[in-house]
Design a protein around this motif. Structure first.
Motif, PDB file in Angstrom:
ATOM      1  N   PRO A  78       0.815  -1.214   0.000  1.00 42.29           N
ATOM      2  CA  PRO A  78       0.000   0.000   0.000  1.00 42.29           C
ATOM      3  C   PRO A  78       0.852   1.270   0.000  1.00 42.29           C
ATOM      4  N   LEU A  79       0.858   1.953  -1.116  1.00 40.54           N
ATOM      5  CA  LEU A  79       1.512   3.256  -1.198  1.00 40.54           C
ATOM      6  C   LEU A  79       0.902   4.040  -2.347  1.00 40.54           C
ATOM      7  N   GLN A  80       1.056   5.351  -2.286  1.00 47.22           N
ATOM      8  CA  GLN A  80       0.464   6.237  -3.288  1.00 47.22           C
ATOM      9  C   GLN A  80       1.433   7.382  -3.567  1.00 47.22           C
ATOM     10  N   ALA A  81       1.657   7.666  -4.822  1.00 48.00           N
ATOM     11  CA  ALA A  81       2.504   8.799  -5.193  1.00 48.00           C
ATOM     12  C   ALA A  81       1.765  10.112  -4.942  1.00 48.00           C
ATOM     13  N   CYS A  82       2.510  11.101  -4.476  1.00 49.67           N
ATOM     14  CA  CYS A  82       1.977  12.452  -4.285  1.00 49.67           C
ATOM     15  C   CYS A  82       2.952  13.460  -4.880  1.00 49.67           C
ATOM     16  N   GLU A  83       2.417  14.592  -5.305  1.00 47.82           N
ATOM     17  CA  GLU A  83       3.264  15.679  -5.759  1.00 47.82           C
ATOM     18  C   GLU A  83       4.020  16.264  -4.558  1.00 47.82           C
ATOM     19  N   HIS A  84       5.284  16.593  -4.777  1.00 44.72           N
ATOM     20  CA  HIS A  84       6.102  17.134  -3.695  1.00 44.72           C
ATOM     21  C   HIS A  84       6.886  18.318  -4.243  1.00 44.72           C
ATOM     22  N   PHE A  85       6.790  19.449  -3.544  1.00 44.19           N
ATOM     23  CA  PHE A  85       7.253  20.723  -4.086  1.00 44.19           C
ATOM     24  C   PHE A  85       8.467  21.272  -3.355  1.00 44.19           C
ATOM     25  N   TYR A  86       9.359  21.888  -4.098  1.00 38.92           N
ATOM     26  CA  TYR A  86      10.362  22.760  -3.495  1.00 38.92           C
ATOM     27  C   TYR A  86      10.801  23.804  -4.527  1.00 38.92           C
ATOM     28  N   ILE A  87      11.388  24.873  -4.028  1.00 42.58           N
ATOM     29  CA  ILE A  87      11.990  25.872  -4.914  1.00 42.58           C
ATOM     30  C   ILE A  87      13.470  26.005  -4.568  1.00 42.58           C
ATOM     31  N   VAL A  88      14.251  26.417  -5.536  1.00 47.41           N
ATOM     32  CA  VAL A  88      15.666  26.729  -5.322  1.00 47.41           C
ATOM     33  C   VAL A  88      15.878  28.168  -5.782  1.00 47.41           C
ATOM     34  N   SER A  89      16.494  28.959  -4.933  1.00 48.82           N
ATOM     35  CA  SER A  89      16.693  30.376  -5.258  1.00 48.82           C
ATOM     36  C   SER A  89      17.840  30.557  -6.238  1.00 48.82           C
ATOM     37  N   GLU A  90      17.932  31.770  -6.767  1.00 43.50           N
ATOM     38  CA  GLU A  90      19.146  32.183  -7.463  1.00 43.50           C
ATOM     39  C   GLU A  90      20.283  32.257  -6.429  1.00 43.50           C
ATOM     40  N   PRO A  91      21.536  32.271  -6.884  1.00 40.20           N
ATOM     41  CA  PRO A  91      22.639  32.426  -5.921  1.00 40.20           C
ATOM     42  C   PRO A  91      22.448  33.671  -5.056  1.00 40.20           C
ATOM     43  N   ILE A  92      22.739  33.517  -3.757  1.00 41.40           N
ATOM     44  CA  ILE A  92      22.590  34.613  -2.798  1.00 41.40           C
ATOM     45  C   ILE A  92      23.976  35.017  -2.315  1.00 41.40           C
ATOM     46  N   GLN A  93      24.320  36.249  -2.531  1.00 42.11           N
ATOM     47  CA  GLN A  93      25.666  36.724  -2.202  1.00 42.11           C
ATOM     48  C   GLN A  93      25.921  36.568  -0.707  1.00 42.11           C
ATOM     49  N   GLY A  94      27.072  35.990  -0.395  1.00 36.94           N
ATOM     50  CA  GLY A  94      27.479  35.839   0.995  1.00 36.94           C
ATOM     51  C   GLY A  94      26.895  34.623   1.693  1.00 36.94           C
ATOM     52  N   LEU A  95      26.012  33.873   1.029  1.00 42.16           N
ATOM     53  CA  LEU A  95      25.422  32.694   1.663  1.00 42.16           C
ATOM     54  C   LEU A  95      26.437  31.556   1.659  1.00 42.16           C
ATOM     55  N   THR A  96      26.799  31.114   2.846  1.00 42.90           N
ATOM     56  CA  THR A  96      27.769  30.030   2.988  1.00 42.90           C
ATOM     57  C   THR A  96      27.092  28.829   3.645  1.00 42.90           C
ATOM     58  N   GLN A  97      27.856  27.789   3.899  1.00 39.15           N
ATOM     59  CA  GLN A  97      27.283  26.556   4.457  1.00 39.15           C
ATOM     60  C   GLN A  97      26.503  26.842   5.725  1.00 39.15           C
ATOM     61  N   MET A  98      25.296  26.335   5.769  1.00 44.01           N
ATOM     62  CA  MET A  98      24.403  26.564   6.904  1.00 44.01           C
ATOM     63  C   MET A  98      23.833  25.220   7.370  1.00 44.01           C
ATOM     64  N   PRO A  99      23.364  25.155   8.624  1.00 42.70           N
ATOM     65  CA  PRO A  99      22.625  23.962   9.038  1.00 42.70           C
ATOM     66  C   PRO A  99      21.323  23.850   8.247  1.00 42.70           C
ATOM     67  N   VAL A 100      20.750  22.696   8.231  1.00 45.02           N
ATOM     68  CA  VAL A 100      19.382  22.528   7.748  1.00 45.02           C
ATOM     69  C   VAL A 100      18.459  23.191   8.763  1.00 45.02           C
ATOM     70  N   LEU A 101      17.462  23.898   8.274  1.00 47.67           N
ATOM     71  CA  LEU A 101      16.491  24.548   9.155  1.00 47.67           C
ATOM     72  C   LEU A 101      15.111  23.972   8.872  1.00 47.67           C
ATOM     73  N   ARG A 102      14.428  23.574   9.935  1.00 44.60           N
ATOM     74  CA  ARG A 102      13.049  23.083   9.809  1.00 44.60           C
ATOM     75  C   ARG A 102      12.129  23.988  10.625  1.00 44.60           C
ATOM     76  N   VAL A 103      11.048  24.426   9.975  1.00 45.97           N
ATOM     77  CA  VAL A 103      10.012  25.209  10.659  1.00 45.97           C
ATOM     78  C   VAL A 103       8.700  24.470  10.438  1.00 45.97           C
ATOM     79  N   PRO A 104       8.463  23.400  11.191  1.00 46.34           N
ATOM     80  CA  PRO A 104       7.306  22.556  10.898  1.00 46.34           C
ATOM     81  C   PRO A 104       5.969  23.257  11.046  1.00 46.34           C
ATOM     82  N   ASP A 105       5.894  24.281  11.907  1.00 49.65           N
ATOM     83  CA  ASP A 105       4.626  25.005  12.040  1.00 49.65           C
ATOM     84  C   ASP A 105       4.273  25.775  10.777  1.00 49.65           C
ATOM     85  N   GLU A 106       5.252  25.997   9.895  1.00 49.81           N
ATOM     86  CA  GLU A 106       5.005  26.627   8.597  1.00 49.81           C
ATOM     87  C   GLU A 106       5.200  25.623   7.465  1.00 49.81           C
ATOM     88  N   CYS A 107       5.258  24.338   7.828  1.00 49.12           N
ATOM     89  CA  CYS A 107       5.330  23.239   6.848  1.00 49.12           C
ATOM     90  C   CYS A 107       6.571  23.319   5.970  1.00 49.12           C
TER      91      CYS A 107
END
Length: 816
Positions: A228-257
């Motif tokens: 039992p399984l069902q495929a679902c659409e799953h979304f993400y966006i990737v930004s243009e390069p952001i000046q000065g953005l370096t390696q960061m931790p993963v951030l999760r904000v589950p209250d905003e999904c």
């Protein structure tokens, strides 16, 4: 030329990260003749577009163990194979925007400590220190997991495939499996065709592994199994390069999904929206390969709007990629792993609910060990595909449920939270009677079960919280009725498996620890053990006649238990039949239970005729029934089995007769509260396949004086070696905190384990927990001489400890 062998030990179907992991680990165990077939290119289904987040903390100890194994494996794959996996331990920050979410995160942090995962609770200011780009509006706190990471999903899969090839596996792309040959309960081989249709053939094999991802349901049907399984659409966006953005931790904000991942100076924003979009209901196109689905910006816009506020840099950065790709989800958000119930040589590793990358290493490792030895390496009940019910393969059911399950990954994981979709499929014969009297239903294995009863002026729904929920006082009243008067609850959903035939006694004596050569009408409480003495099932078995027994088992494990029983039949002359739906079961429990039974039946319910642990056929009202004098709540009482056609009459007869006795209808929640006061074990929590029956305190249910039963040698060895752990019951000295499970257990100030289960003991006046305490070389007195505390959301709470049940330790109340 396809250049495929005509014979193999195992054929793995599907070349995503999971299929490659299974091939890698089987060859690492020394397996030869391993063949992996991928319909298009490796990783071209879901793996290639995965976010590549490698979290290590999962909802249970063993699932955490598997996730940690994945991270450790990926760290070393590049050195082994020369393929860069991009694995980096960047850490992760999860933040809360509400008090309830903060309690969840802090409880998870406590759980992480018990599981040995590094963790740190964060104030809002400390969140900002760890993740400078976040807008702290509304943030109540967070947690930091320093060993979490991120990696390149496709390269992980390719590295695993290369590792498998280096040890002799055949990994072939553009080969589609078109058919699976079967003989009885075994597959004998697979038919294949090349992508361009120029070649086709057949590979005879000893077993197959379904790692087909989104196609797992379809491949399962070819193999005669339910996935039992069902495929679902799953979304993400990737930004243009952001000046000065370096390696960061993963951030999760589950209250905003939402989750955020820095990658090569760009920011990825992914979503687990509350109502998701199922996809591929009419089948996945045969041409699907590295495909994207149409954009749906309107669907994603609420997530993005909140994200621009939470991560202001996104407001000025352009969107480089808007991605929509399918992933597969299961009815309960846990993946499918293990031996399929319907067949004896078809294995499954599929349905990874958007955590396939972090799970694949551990899942492949565990499955390969299981395939190699024939026994689970440890408790895999959370993901064992045998937990799925046959009806859950229904397409309409799967489509409706999948609209909810994707979003539940980031929803508040409140205790007792019920699914809202695909409800009402399985109902007991008493459903309408219970509904008419205020029942609030929950769902388990598709069964609608009365969990608690609302008062006439009270709303009939859950109001979830980590604190006292809206049914707390209702359950307290139900608890009081069972302890001091009379309660009745519906147990019809519990599995009922009939074992019948001339060898029924010998068969049960072989597969279970109890002694079944007992008089007709005797009830035996026992366990099905594995060869290590671990507990595969916790059951009561009633002898109905010279050649027939009834095995009663939890609702959630009935299918798995029956499957195990059928695989162990061998040459025994027995027939095994699921008769769960044929009888309704009402439990009447409490000091007034005997008085109620005397009102509804002319039969004798005295200790002389119907002592504890016996069953008898009775007249009930104007009908017939069978009563079992047993209890899971620790009181005098009977479980009343009545054929479904007479169930309504039985309920009405008992309910009417109990009114002036103060009878109260009770639900499943109170059963759990009462059983934990009596220290009765809960299968799947307190007792599992890796918990030794003697260390669980259930040696009384195992009769080692009978020969040749599964697990006997392990029980005798443990008796000689002594116990390494003991099951202990705990009661918090503070009546306010609540316990659920997995709270860290401290002995003399040091974490020594975690609670296997917890509930509120309304009679004892505090939360009660169960858990294993290491005790090698110690006496019972040594164990009890220590000081114990339970970590509840980061606060240590003193707890009393007991090896005997805190409620009615001599079981005088049940035998009165």
């Amino acid at each position: 030329m396809a250049d495929l062998p005509t014979q193999a030990r195992v054929v793995i179907i599907g070349g995503g990260v999971v299929g490659c992991s299974v091939a890698y680990h089987l060859t690492k165990l020394g397996w030869k003749d391993v063949v992996l077939l991928e319909r298009k290119q490796l990783t071209s289904g879901t793996t290639w577009h995965a976010a590549g987040l490698i979290g290590q903390l999962r909802a249970s100890s063993n699932m955490t163990k598997l996730a940690r194994y994945s991270a450790e494996l990926y760290m070393g794959l590049e050195a082994e194979t020369g393929v860069a996996t991009g694995m980096r331990q960047v850490g992760s920050v999860s933040v809360a925007l509400t008090g309830e979410r903060l309690e969840e995160l802090y409880r998870n942090a406590a759980m992480a400590r018990a599981f040995g995962v590094p963790v740190e609770e964060l104030s809002p200011a400390e969140v900002k220190e760890r993740y400078q780009h976040i807008n702290l509006d509304g943030v109540t706190g967070g947690v930091w997991l320093p060993t979490d990471g991120q990696a390149d999903p496709a390269n992980i899969a390719l590295a695993l495939a290369k590792g498998a090839r280096q040890r002799g596996a055949v990994v072939k792309e553009r080969i589609k499996v078109t058919g699976i040959a079967k003989q009885g309960r075994r597959v004998t081989g697979v038919d294949w065709i090349s992508d361009d249709g120029s070649e086709q053939g057949h590979i005879a094999c000893e077993m197959i592994v379904n790692c087909a991802g989104m196609w797992g349901h379809q491949v399962g049907r070819m193999a005669g199994i339910n996935v039992p399984l069902q495929a679902c659409e799953h979304f993400y966006i990737v930004s243009e390069p952001i000046q000065g953005l370096t390696q960061m931790p993963v951030l999760r904000v589950p209250d905003e999904c939402a989750y955020y991942k820095e990658d090569a100076g760009k920011m990825m924003l992914g979503a687990f929206e509350p109502k998701s979009k199922p996809w591929g209901m009419d089948g996945i196109p045969d041409t699907f390969e590295f495909d994207q689905l149409p954009e749906d910006f309107d669907h994603f816009e609420p997530i993005l709007e909140a994200a621009v506020n939470r991560m202001p840099m996104l407001g000025s950065a352009g969107i480089h990629t808007f991605f929509n790709g399918p992933e597969s989800f299961t009815p309960d958000d846990a993946y499918h792993l293990g031996l399929a119930p319907e067949m004896d040589n078809v294995w499954v590793a599929a349905g990874f609910n958007s955590i396939g990358i972090q799970s694949a290493g551990g899942a492949g490792h565990a499955l390969s060990q299981w395939m190699d030895s024939g026994e689970k390496p440890f408790d895999l009940g959370d993901v064992d595909i045998a937990r799925m019910q046959p009806f859950q393969g229904n397409k309409r059911y799967l489509v409706e449920r999948s609209t909810e399950t994707l979003g539940l990954l980031y929803a508040d994981h409140f205790p007792y939270r019920q699914k809202a979709t695909s409800r009402g499929v399985r109902r007991t014969p008493f459903h309408e009677h219970l509904k008419a009297n205020g029942a609030v239903f929950g769902e388990l294995a598709g069964w609608e079960r009365a969990n608690w009863y609302a008062r006439p002026d009270q709303e009939r729904e859950y109001r979830y919280s980590w604190r006292r929920q809206n049914f707390f006082d209702n359950v307290a009243e139900e608890h009081k009725a069972i302890r001091t008067g009379l309660g009745m609850y519906d147990m019809s959903s519990f599995g009922k498996i009939r074992v019948e035939g001339p060898d029924a006694t010998a068969y049960l004596n072989h597969i279970a620890g109890g002694q079944f050569d007992v008089p007709v009408g005797r009830i035996v409480y026992t366990q099905f053990l594995n060869v290590n003495g671990g507990i595969e099932a916790d059951v009561t078995v009633t002898r109905l006649s010279e050649t027939a027994y009834l095995v009663v088992t939890p609702a959630a494990t009935r299918y798995a238990d029956q499957t195990r029983m059928m695989r162990l039949v061998g040459d025994f002359r027995v027939v095994i039949t699921d008769v769960t739906a044929g009888e309704g079961v009402l439990a009447v429990m409490g000091p007034k239970a005997r008085e109620l039974m005397a009102r509804v039946s002319p039969n004798d319910f005295s200790n002389d005729v119907n002592p504890f642990g016996t069953a008898q056929e009775i007249e009930l009202g104007m009908g017939l029934a069978r009563v079992h004098r047993v209890t899971y709540v620790g009181e005098l009482g009977w479980e009343i089995y009545v054929s479904s056609d007479m169930a309504g009459h039985a309920f009405e007869t008992l309910f009417e007769a109990g009114q002036d006795l103060g009878m109260k209808l009770c639900g499943m929640h109170v059963m759990d509260c009462c059983r934990i006061e009596k220290a009765f074990r809960h299968f799947g929590h307190d007792i599992t396949p890796e918990d030794h029956v003697l260390e669980a305190g259930l040696g009384f249910a195992v009769k080692t004086d009978k020969p040749d039963f599964i697990g006997r040698d392990a029980v005798l060895r443990k008796k000689d070696e002594g116990l390494k752990t003991r099951m202990v019951q705990f009661r918090l000295t503070d009546p306010e905190p609540l316990l659920y499970h997995n709270e860290p257990l401290l002995r003399d100030g040091q974490i020594v384990g975690y609670l296997s289960s917890g509930a509120y003991g309304h009679h004892l006046g505090s939360a009660i927990g169960m858990g294993y305490v290491p005790c090698e070389g110690e006496s019972a007195a040594d164990v009890l001489a220590s000081t114990y505390e339970i970590d509840v959301m980061g606060t240590r709470v003193r707890a009393e400890a007991s090896l005997a049940p805190m409620y009615d330790p001599k079981s005088e109340r049940v035998k009165v």
